[in-house]
Design a protein around this motif. Sequence first.
Motif, PDB file in Angstrom:
ATOM      1  N   GLU A 164       0.816  -1.223   0.000  1.00 27.13           N
ATOM      2  CA  GLU A 164       0.000   0.000   0.000  1.00 27.13           C
ATOM      3  C   GLU A 164       0.844   1.265   0.000  1.00 27.13           C
ATOM      4  N   SER A 217      -7.092  -2.944  -6.243  1.00 26.16           N
ATOM      5  CA  SER A 217      -7.633  -3.891  -5.276  1.00 26.16           C
ATOM      6  C   SER A 217      -6.698  -5.072  -5.106  1.00 26.16           C
ATOM      7  N   LYS A 218      -6.476  -5.471  -3.843  1.00 27.76           N
ATOM      8  CA  LYS A 218      -5.631  -6.633  -3.587  1.00 27.76           C
ATOM      9  C   LYS A 218      -6.494  -7.888  -3.569  1.00 27.76           C
ATOM     10  N   ASP A 247       1.485  -6.697   6.049  1.00 25.97           N
ATOM     11  CA  ASP A 247       1.223  -8.110   5.760  1.00 25.97           C
ATOM     12  C   ASP A 247       2.192  -8.625   4.700  1.00 25.97           C
ATOM     13  N   ASP A 250      -7.019   1.617   2.228  1.00 28.47           N
ATOM     14  CA  ASP A 250      -7.208   2.324   0.963  1.00 28.47           C
ATOM     15  C   ASP A 250      -8.210   3.476   1.009  1.00 28.47           C
TER      16      ASP A 250
HETATM   17  N1  UDP Z   1      -4.686  -6.736   2.537  1.00 28.00           N
HETATM   18  C1  UDP Z   1      -3.784  -7.430   3.356  1.00 28.00           C
HETATM   19  N2  UDP Z   1      -3.275  -8.622   2.922  1.00 28.00           N
HETATM   20  C2  UDP Z   1      -3.609  -9.182   1.709  1.00 28.00           C
HETATM   21  C3  UDP Z   1      -4.559  -8.482   0.893  1.00 28.00           C
HETATM   22  C4  UDP Z   1      -5.068  -7.274   1.336  1.00 28.00           C
HETATM   23  O1  UDP Z   1      -3.462  -6.969   4.448  1.00 28.00           O
HETATM   24  O2  UDP Z   1      -3.107 -10.248   1.387  1.00 28.00           O
HETATM   25  C5  UDP Z   1      -5.246  -5.437   2.993  1.00 28.00           C
HETATM   26  C6  UDP Z   1      -5.096  -4.285   2.029  1.00 28.00           C
HETATM   27  O3  UDP Z   1      -3.862  -3.647   2.174  1.00 28.00           O
HETATM   28  C7  UDP Z   1      -6.252  -3.384   2.409  1.00 28.00           C
HETATM   29  C8  UDP Z   1      -7.306  -4.370   2.889  1.00 28.00           C
HETATM   30  O4  UDP Z   1      -6.636  -5.589   3.161  1.00 28.00           O
HETATM   31  O5  UDP Z   1      -5.936  -2.523   3.490  1.00 28.00           O
HETATM   32  C9  UDP Z   1      -8.418  -4.582   1.869  1.00 28.00           C
HETATM   33  O6  UDP Z   1      -7.881  -4.902   0.617  1.00 28.00           O
HETATM   34  P1  UDP Z   1      -8.432  -4.260  -0.735  1.00 28.00           P
HETATM   35  O7  UDP Z   1      -8.760  -2.826  -0.542  1.00 28.00           O
HETATM   36  O8  UDP Z   1      -7.458  -4.570  -1.815  1.00 28.00           O
HETATM   37  O9  UDP Z   1      -9.763  -5.097  -0.946  1.00 28.00           O
HETATM   38  P2  UDP Z   1     -11.149  -4.581  -1.591  1.00 28.00           P
HETATM   39  O10 UDP Z   1     -11.509  -3.307  -0.894  1.00 28.00           O
HETATM   40  O11 UDP Z   1     -10.878  -4.386  -3.033  1.00 28.00           O
HETATM   41  O12 UDP Z   1     -12.106  -5.692  -1.294  1.00 28.00           O
END
Ligand code: UDP
Length: 333
Positions: A14, A212-213, A49, A104
């Motif tokens: 991030e 997105s992760k 992480d 995020d």
């Molecule tokens: N995250 C994490 N480890 C992972 C994948 C995601 O700690 O293996 C964290 C990421 O940094 C973010 C949160 O989980 O703070 C949510 O991820 P993301 O915003 O990508 O998911 P979305 O909102 O698209 O569902």
Amino acid sequence: MADRLYFVIPCYNEEEVLPETSRRLQEKMHALMKAGTIKENSRVVFVNDGSKDRTWEIIEELHQKDPLFSGVNLSRNRGHQNALLAGLMTVKDHCDMAISMDADLQDDINACDEMLEKYYDGCDIVYGVRSARKTDTAFKRNTAQGYYKLMNRLGANMVYNHADYRLMSRRALQGLSEFGEVNLFLRGIVPMIGYPSDVVYYERAERFAGESKYPLKKMISFAIEGITSLSTAPLSIITDCGIVIFLFSIVMLIYSIVRYYMGKTVAGWTFLSVSIWLIGGMILLAIGVLGEYIGKIYLETKSRPRYIIEQYLDADDGFQTKKERRPGAPEKS
Ligand code: UDP
Ligand code: MG
């Protein structure tokens, strides 16, 4: 007398959003401290992480500049749920309440005012619920909402449209720590803790930066993880299918005997081959679902640690286990 708040934020690659996230959190926390809503020694904890970019370096810098920021460095990538748990379990003995949030900025920071209000009113868990999903793509919105409905049908008690933006009191965190499962799905487990709870509505924004992760593949495995770690309904669905197919095969037996006496035995070959495929498919599916659960049991019985912390930066009580020459080492010749 205000209480001590810890913000817990899991971060995976991030570096693009962290400077902005930390700036906004800093502003927010100082405003809350000034207003006397939270204690002066409240903190923001970033959990790294196992990122492959500069995320941890940024967290270290933030910590050096302002003791408001703490950091937990996991030994490797363990996924969002485990990272969040690592953060919450690290802070549970130091805080009066903790708020978990994504890095995020998709969750509205200002919703925490209302969360704190509800906390002081006596709630132990306050769920942040998205009032609208305008910024998600139609695909993500529909699959996510369908998923919540499915989960509730299967008997998992989940809060509709709630992600991992929530406030938990110290005793709720203590309760969470009693759940020893390795296959962790926080959204499904937190409601099982009990205690008075409430919801706060907020609008979900666009990801501030980066991407997105959670690509589709991760989303699907996250969904399956959720179902198989919270519900055994798929197992009973298989049993039900088995019963229906068994009954159906009795009907077929009678049917074929009748056909035999009518002298039309060769007809129906197509149907036969189709049924073999159909039943073969169902058996494989059933074995697959059983396998999912057996896999879960296998992992649970090993009771592996859910995360390992390499370093904890905190102005009060940090520690580190990084690679460094040991103090007791003999002189190098
Ligand atoms: N995250 C994490 N480890 C992972 C994948 C995601 O700690 O293996 C964290 C990421 O940094 C973010 C949160 O989980 O703070 C949510 O991820 P993301 O915003 O990508 O998911 P979305 O909102 O698209 O569902
Ligand atoms: Mg996000």
